[in-house]
Design a protein around this motif. Structure first.
Motif, PDB file in Angstrom:
ATOM      1  N   ILE A 129       0.857  -1.202   0.000  1.00  0.00           N
ATOM      2  CA  ILE A 129       0.000   0.000   0.000  1.00  0.00           C
ATOM      3  C   ILE A 129       0.886   1.243   0.000  1.00  0.00           C
ATOM      4  O   ILE A 129       0.642   2.205  -0.732  1.00  0.00           O
ATOM      5  N   GLY A 130       1.945   1.226   0.818  1.00  0.00           N
ATOM      6  CA  GLY A 130       2.858   2.366   0.870  1.00  0.00           C
ATOM      7  C   GLY A 130       3.535   2.605  -0.471  1.00  0.00           C
ATOM      8  O   GLY A 130       3.594   3.724  -0.964  1.00  0.00           O
ATOM      9  N   LEU A 131       4.034   1.507  -1.079  1.00  0.00           N
ATOM     10  CA  LEU A 131       4.719   1.639  -2.374  1.00  0.00           C
ATOM     11  C   LEU A 131       3.811   2.244  -3.431  1.00  0.00           C
ATOM     12  O   LEU A 131       4.223   3.071  -4.236  1.00  0.00           O
ATOM     13  N   LEU A 132       2.550   1.830  -3.422  1.00  0.00           N
ATOM     14  CA  LEU A 132       1.645   2.276  -4.481  1.00  0.00           C
ATOM     15  C   LEU A 132       1.052   3.656  -4.204  1.00  0.00           C
ATOM     16  O   LEU A 132       0.665   4.355  -5.124  1.00  0.00           O
ATOM     17  N   LEU A 133       0.970   4.039  -2.944  1.00  0.00           N
ATOM     18  CA  LEU A 133       0.244   5.273  -2.633  1.00  0.00           C
ATOM     19  C   LEU A 133       1.100   6.413  -2.083  1.00  0.00           C
ATOM     20  O   LEU A 133       0.709   7.565  -2.166  1.00  0.00           O
ATOM     21  N   GLY A 134       2.230   6.095  -1.476  1.00  0.00           N
ATOM     22  CA  GLY A 134       2.980   7.166  -0.834  1.00  0.00           C
ATOM     23  C   GLY A 134       2.189   7.760   0.319  1.00  0.00           C
ATOM     24  O   GLY A 134       1.582   7.024   1.098  1.00  0.00           O
ATOM     25  N   TRP A 135       2.137   9.080   0.404  1.00  0.00           N
ATOM     26  CA  TRP A 135       1.463   9.729   1.538  1.00  0.00           C
ATOM     27  C   TRP A 135      -0.013   9.392   1.638  1.00  0.00           C
ATOM     28  O   TRP A 135      -0.595   9.413   2.714  1.00  0.00           O
ATOM     29  N   SER A 136      -0.637   9.100   0.490  1.00  0.00           N
ATOM     30  CA  SER A 136      -2.073   8.790   0.534  1.00  0.00           C
ATOM     31  C   SER A 136      -2.360   7.511   1.315  1.00  0.00           C
ATOM     32  O   SER A 136      -3.513   7.201   1.591  1.00  0.00           O
ATOM     33  N   ALA A 137      -1.303   6.764   1.668  1.00  0.00           N
ATOM     34  CA  ALA A 137      -1.509   5.566   2.477  1.00  0.00           C
ATOM     35  C   ALA A 137      -2.192   5.928   3.794  1.00  0.00           C
ATOM     36  O   ALA A 137      -2.964   5.140   4.333  1.00  0.00           O
ATOM     37  N   PHE A 138      -1.928   7.131   4.294  1.00  0.00           N
ATOM     38  CA  PHE A 138      -2.522   7.524   5.582  1.00  0.00           C
ATOM     39  C   PHE A 138      -4.047   7.550   5.535  1.00  0.00           C
ATOM     40  O   PHE A 138      -4.693   6.803   6.281  1.00  0.00           O
ATOM     41  N   PRO A 139      -4.664   8.374   4.654  1.00  0.00           N
ATOM     42  CA  PRO A 139      -6.130   8.337   4.614  1.00  0.00           C
ATOM     43  C   PRO A 139      -6.661   6.974   4.213  1.00  0.00           C
ATOM     44  O   PRO A 139      -7.689   6.535   4.742  1.00  0.00           O
TER      45      PRO A 139
END
Lengths: 247, 199
Positions: free
Chosen positions: B69-79
């Motif tokens: 999820i982190g690799l694919l989204l970056g900061w958007s992983a938080f929301p």
């Protein structure tokens, strides 16, 4: 299928305005979570049980939810009485069971169960769409609310995609075991879920653009707060505040 | 790996909620409208993955996937992770309202660390490098999450040290499993749909 098992019914809580329910649940949970006085926590548990009774939910279902939560709490009961310093009430070889530890484990058990019960009685008696709609009225950021809407929609499609792929695996004689083949298969399954849902999200977004989506969701049926909703809100908030006074 | 309601102390809960709120606010500001469906898709994949149980020795564990999820989204992983955890709380009573901040932080912070560390690497042209880093990514994400859970417990009270240790040790096999899964999953995406990785 992922079901909202408690959301249908015609009890007092099912009819109450979701905005009121969210505010009350939040207030109750925060107060109980930070409280460490027995009198107010027993009071909280009493309120929580009363709320579940008022919500007229299926007891069996409620208990099965509680069992899941308490299985972790049970682990704490196995450890905390031994790791706490303080007066020992019983010694078992080199291990001493401390009274402080038992008290603390009991505290956590009451807190956890009261918060969960109120969550079931108040939040789970609304449909997810109503709750998310209410979040919008409570002024959460627009994009976050949209994320809630989209995610809830996709959870169902992705879950049925998963079930479809899983059935395909079963038909081909796949038996999950602890080996690399199993993990590889599951990883490919997740990969396939990602690929399919990416394509779907593009299609859906394009379809929305075609219909004039400009980054704003319009709501058609607004909540109408009746006097009864306000009154209920005030009564519930004063009950919760009563807990603060008890401590 | 969720911490249930009623366990953590007030300072830990407040810190978790504050940090998560800040990170979610920042990432929402950065997020464009057209990205919302993509973030929602990965949020639901994260949710559904937590329902997939894979066998591990005599018991079974569910997938976490916060590395991917982190690799694919970056900061958007938080929301994305916040929304998925909120749904788990309301639908299954797993996690909860007061612990939402801490639990999101424990899952999403490692995701972002993985994004910064391996973002370039897993998109590398060299297959071997990419897949090795994918393993480290999956492994590290769970290791960091487990450590953060342990830290949250220890800050709540010293008697929790044993519980924290147990929680961390129990996650060791999961780290290896998630590492392996991330290798295969990234390998699959590189072959089948490199666009998703934006290669």
């Amino acid at each position: 299928m992922i079901k909202e098992k408690f959301s249908k019914g015609d009890s007092f809580f099912h009819k109450l305005d979701p905005r009121v329910k969210i505010v009350v649940t939040l207030l109750f949970s925060v107060i109980v979570a930070v409280s460490d006085k027995y009198t107010s926590l027993w009071g909280a548990l009493f309120l929580a049980v009363a709320a579940v009774i008022v919500a007229r939910l299926r007891t069996k279902e409620v208990i099965s939810r509680l069992l899941v939560v308490n299985s972790f709490i049970f682990l704490l009961w196995l450890m905390l009485p031994f790791t706490f310093q303080g007066e020992k009430v019983y010694t078992l070889g080199s291990l001493g069971i401390s009274q402080e530890g038992i008290k603390y484990a009991l505290l956590i058990t009451i807190k956890s169960n009261s918060i969960i019960l109120v969550g079931i009685a108040l939040l789970s008696t609304s449909s997810i769409f109503n709750l998310v709609h209410a979040l919008r009225h409570l002024h959460l950021p627009d994009k976050l609310v949209q994320l809630f809407f989209f995610t809830y929609r996709y959870i169902h499609t992705i879950h049925s995609e998963y079930i479809r792929l899983n059935n395909a695996l079963k038909i081909r004689g796949f038996k999950p075991q602890t080996n690399l083949h199993t993990y590889k298969t599951y990883a490919y399954l997740v990969g396939m879920m990602l690929v399919r849902s990416y394509d779907r999200s593009k299609r859906v977004y394009n379809a929305m653009l075609c219909r004039g989506f400009k980054g704003k969701f319009w709501t058609l049926n607004h909540f109408v707060s009746k006097k009864a909703d306000f009154a209920a809100g005030i009564v519930m908030i004063s009950c919760v505040m009563g807990l603060v006074l008890l401590s | 790996m969720h911490i249930s309601e009623g366990i953590l102390s007030a300072p830990v809960l407040v810190t978790g909620a504050g940090l998560t709120a800040t990170a979610v606010g920042y990432s929402l500001k950065k997020m464009e409208h057209k990205e919302v469906p993509k973030v929602a898709i990965l949020s639901s994949v994260f949710f559904v993955a937590s329902l997939i149980h894979v066998p591990l020795g005599p018991s079974s564990v569910h997938l976490i996937l916060n590395g991917i999820i982190g690799l694919l989204l970056g900061w958007s992983a938080f929301p994305a992770i916040l929304v998925a955890l909120a749904f788990q709380g309301v639908l299954f009573q797993i996690g909860g309202i007061t612990t939402l901040g801490v639990n999101t932080l424990n899952m999403a912070f490692p995701a972002i660390i993985c994004f910064y560390l391996f973002n370039r690497g897993v998109r590398s042209e060299n297959n071997f490098i990419a897949l090795t880093l994918a393993f480290v990514c999956g492994f590290l994400a769970v290791l960091l999450s487990g450590t953060m859970v342990a830290v949250a417990l220890v800050f709540t009270g010293e008697p929790f040290i044993q519980v924290a240790k147990l929680a961390l040790i129990a996650h060791l096999p999961v780290m290896i499993l998630e590492g392996a899964l991330t290798v295969f999953c990234i390998g699959f995406l590189r072959k089948v749909r490199p666009e998703i990785l934006e290669i």
